[in-house]
Design a protein around this motif. Structure first.
Motif, mmCIF file in Angstrom:
data_model
loop_
_atom_site.group_PDB
_atom_site.id
_atom_site.type_symbol
_atom_site.label_atom_id
_atom_site.label_comp_id
_atom_site.label_asym_id
_atom_site.label_seq_id
_atom_site.Cartn_x
_atom_site.Cartn_y
_atom_site.Cartn_z
ATOM 1 N N ILE A 149 -33.877 -26.284 -19.812
ATOM 2 C CA ILE A 149 -32.902 -27.775 -20.559
ATOM 3 C C ILE A 149 -32.668 -27.989 -21.946
ATOM 4 N N GLU A 150 -33.320 -27.110 -22.336
ATOM 5 C CA GLU A 150 -33.338 -27.469 -23.819
ATOM 6 C C GLU A 150 -32.123 -26.290 -24.489
ATOM 7 N N ALA A 151 -32.153 -25.185 -23.526
ATOM 8 C CA ALA A 151 -30.823 -24.536 -24.324
ATOM 9 C C ALA A 151 -29.519 -24.872 -23.455
ATOM 10 N N CYS A 152 -29.870 -25.648 -22.133
ATOM 11 C CA CYS A 152 -28.601 -26.689 -22.163
ATOM 12 C C CYS A 152 -28.007 -28.044 -22.491
ATOM 13 N N ALA A 153 -28.415 -27.749 -23.948
ATOM 14 C CA ALA A 153 -28.314 -29.636 -24.336
ATOM 15 C C ALA A 153 -27.100 -28.430 -24.823
ATOM 16 N N PRO A 154 -26.133 -28.069 -25.075
ATOM 17 C CA PRO A 154 -24.589 -27.974 -25.418
ATOM 18 C C PRO A 154 -23.417 -28.005 -24.259
ATOM 19 N N LEU A 155 -24.320 -28.110 -23.121
ATOM 20 C CA LEU A 155 -23.915 -28.066 -22.446
ATOM 21 C C LEU A 155 -23.655 -30.147 -20.957
ATOM 22 N N GLU A 156 -24.562 -30.066 -21.553
ATOM 23 C CA GLU A 156 -24.807 -31.471 -20.987
ATOM 24 C C GLU A 156 -24.091 -32.159 -22.309
ATOM 25 N N ARG A 157 -23.803 -32.228 -23.285
ATOM 26 C CA ARG A 157 -23.201 -33.081 -24.049
ATOM 27 C C ARG A 157 -22.074 -32.866 -23.893
ATOM 28 N N THR A 158 -21.033 -31.681 -23.902
ATOM 29 C CA THR A 158 -19.634 -30.830 -23.310
ATOM 30 C C THR A 158 -19.631 -31.954 -22.177
ATOM 31 N N LEU A 159 -20.332 -31.615 -21.047
ATOM 32 C CA LEU A 159 -19.831 -32.530 -19.991
ATOM 33 C C LEU A 159 -20.113 -33.334 -20.124
ATOM 34 N N SER A 160 -20.608 -34.390 -20.279
ATOM 35 C CA SER A 160 -20.568 -35.390 -20.541
ATOM 36 C C SER A 160 -19.190 -36.752 -21.165
ATOM 37 N N GLU A 161 -18.903 -35.528 -22.065
ATOM 38 C CA GLU A 161 -17.228 -36.396 -22.825
ATOM 39 C C GLU A 161 -16.346 -35.909 -21.888
ATOM 40 N N GLN A 162 -16.229 -34.766 -20.902
ATOM 41 C CA GLN A 162 -15.010 -34.233 -20.233
ATOM 42 C C GLN A 162 -15.852 -33.633 -18.761
ATOM 43 N N PRO A 163 -14.504 -33.523 -17.778
ATOM 44 C CA PRO A 163 -14.775 -32.857 -16.734
ATOM 45 C C PRO A 163 -15.553 -31.413 -16.417
ATOM 46 N N PHE A 164 -14.958 -31.026 -17.308
ATOM 47 C CA PHE A 164 -15.510 -29.419 -17.297
ATOM 48 C C PHE A 164 -15.452 -28.156 -18.235
ATOM 49 N N LEU A 165 -16.257 -27.629 -18.514
ATOM 50 C CA LEU A 165 -16.122 -27.435 -20.082
ATOM 51 C C LEU A 165 -14.799 -26.870 -20.406
ATOM 52 N N ALA A 166 -14.082 -26.264 -20.078
ATOM 53 C CA ALA A 166 -12.576 -26.097 -20.967
ATOM 54 C C ALA A 166 -11.771 -27.308 -20.848
ATOM 55 N N GLY A 167 -11.960 -27.805 -20.112
ATOM 56 C CA GLY A 167 -11.462 -29.354 -20.368
ATOM 57 C C GLY A 167 -11.150 -30.277 -19.601
ATOM 58 N N GLU A 168 -9.654 -30.829 -18.726
ATOM 59 C CA GLU A 168 -9.702 -32.105 -17.582
ATOM 60 C C GLU A 168 -9.524 -30.799 -16.641
ATOM 61 N N ALA A 169 -9.652 -29.188 -16.288
ATOM 62 C CA ALA A 169 -9.379 -28.736 -15.497
ATOM 63 C C ALA A 169 -11.070 -27.076 -16.037
ATOM 64 N N PRO A 170 -10.974 -26.642 -14.888
ATOM 65 C CA PRO A 170 -11.907 -25.421 -14.955
ATOM 66 C C PRO A 170 -11.339 -24.424 -15.113
ATOM 67 N N ALA A 171 -12.299 -23.278 -15.352
ATOM 68 C CA ALA A 171 -11.149 -21.713 -16.406
ATOM 69 C C ALA A 171 -12.343 -21.555 -16.488
ATOM 70 N N TYR A 172 -12.266 -20.147 -16.984
ATOM 71 C CA TYR A 172 -13.240 -18.541 -17.030
ATOM 72 C C TYR A 172 -14.614 -19.075 -17.626
ATOM 73 N N VAL A 173 -14.396 -19.959 -18.809
ATOM 74 C CA VAL A 173 -16.306 -20.515 -19.235
ATOM 75 C C VAL A 173 -17.178 -21.007 -17.818
#
Length: 249
Positions: free
Chosen positions: A158-182
């Motif tokens: 869960i600690e390793a996932c902290a950057p994911l959680e913070r990013t995804l609390s602000e946008q729907p996908f890691l790439a932004g509004e739509a998914p990409a290879y990331v």
């Protein structure tokens, strides 16, 4: 010859490789439908003969063989430019490379300590001896010893996932509004957990709400691709998970 995808399979056709899942999602993102060749650990001689190394995924594209999930993603992006982009340009490719390395060196190892002892049950019985032998040599202990502190390992994951959680609390996908290879890269690790363990690593923790919602969106993409194959098996009729087969290497 067309496009051929050699994909790792386990018990009853389960898709058990996170790296193969990256490419399965990348192919779907590009709108490509390759011929799929299910590949067990026992098929190492065939894979070595094709590519000069032992690992999948591999693609054959009109006779050109590409191995390693990152190299395959780059090949698909360059070879099929008319499909939706996996990276969104050179800057996106560079960022995706960073995420790919982070996933392999931070996220994947953190999860491995949670699922390895359970994961053996998802493998074809004829491949289990090889999996145990190779992983226990790598870990320097049995799978059960390696996974002996699940709560501590879950906290580290869960600690390793902290950057994911913070990013995804602000946008729907890691790439932004739509998914990409990331998104494909990181999701592959969570999909590996969905298949490889009876425990939901994202359940019942408010620290992972945004990541859990993103995972559900990723599962649902491309016609519910994440649920197209069986998840964790309920039958453990072989008591020790140590089935052997002659010739497995």
């Amino acid at each position: 010859m067309g496009l051929i995808f050699h994909e790792r399979v386990g018990l009853d056709g389960r898709r058990i490789s996170p790296f193969s899942w990256r490419i399965r999602y990348a192919l779907a993102h590009k709108g490509l439908e390759p011929q799929v060749i299910p590949t067990r650990f026992a098929d190492v001689a065939r894979i070595r003969g094709l590519s000069g190394q032992d690992l999948v995924p591999i693609i054959e594209d009109d006779g050109h063989v590409v191995h390693d999930s990152w190299a395959i993603a780059c090949h698909l992006e360059d070879r099929y430019p008319d499909g939706p982009s996996l990276f969104g340009g050179a800057a996106g490719r560079g960022t995706a490379r960073l995420v790919n390395v982070w996933s392999d060196t931070v996220l994947n190892p953190a999860l491995r300590r949670l699922i390895s002892a359970d994961f053996v049950w998802c493998i074809d019985p004829g491949d289990r001896a090889y999996f145990r032998r190779s992983r226990e040599a790598q870990f320097g202990m049995t799978l059960e010893q390696y996974c002996a502190e699940p709560e501590r390992s879950l906290s580290a994951f869960i600690e390793a996932c902290a950057p994911l959680e913070r990013t995804l609390s602000e946008q729907p996908f890691l790439a932004g509004e739509a998914p990409a290879y990331v998104d494909c890269v990181v999701f592959s690790v969570f999909q590996w957990a969905r298949i490889g363990s009876p425990r939901d690593m994202l359940a019942d923790t408010a620290k992972m709400d945004a990541t859990r919602d993103w995972r559900a969106r990723m599962v649902a993409l491309h016609g519910n691709l994440g649920n197209r194959f069986a998840l964790y098996p309920t039958d453990r009729s072989n008591p020790d998970g140590r089935a052997t087969r002659q010739g497995v290497a």
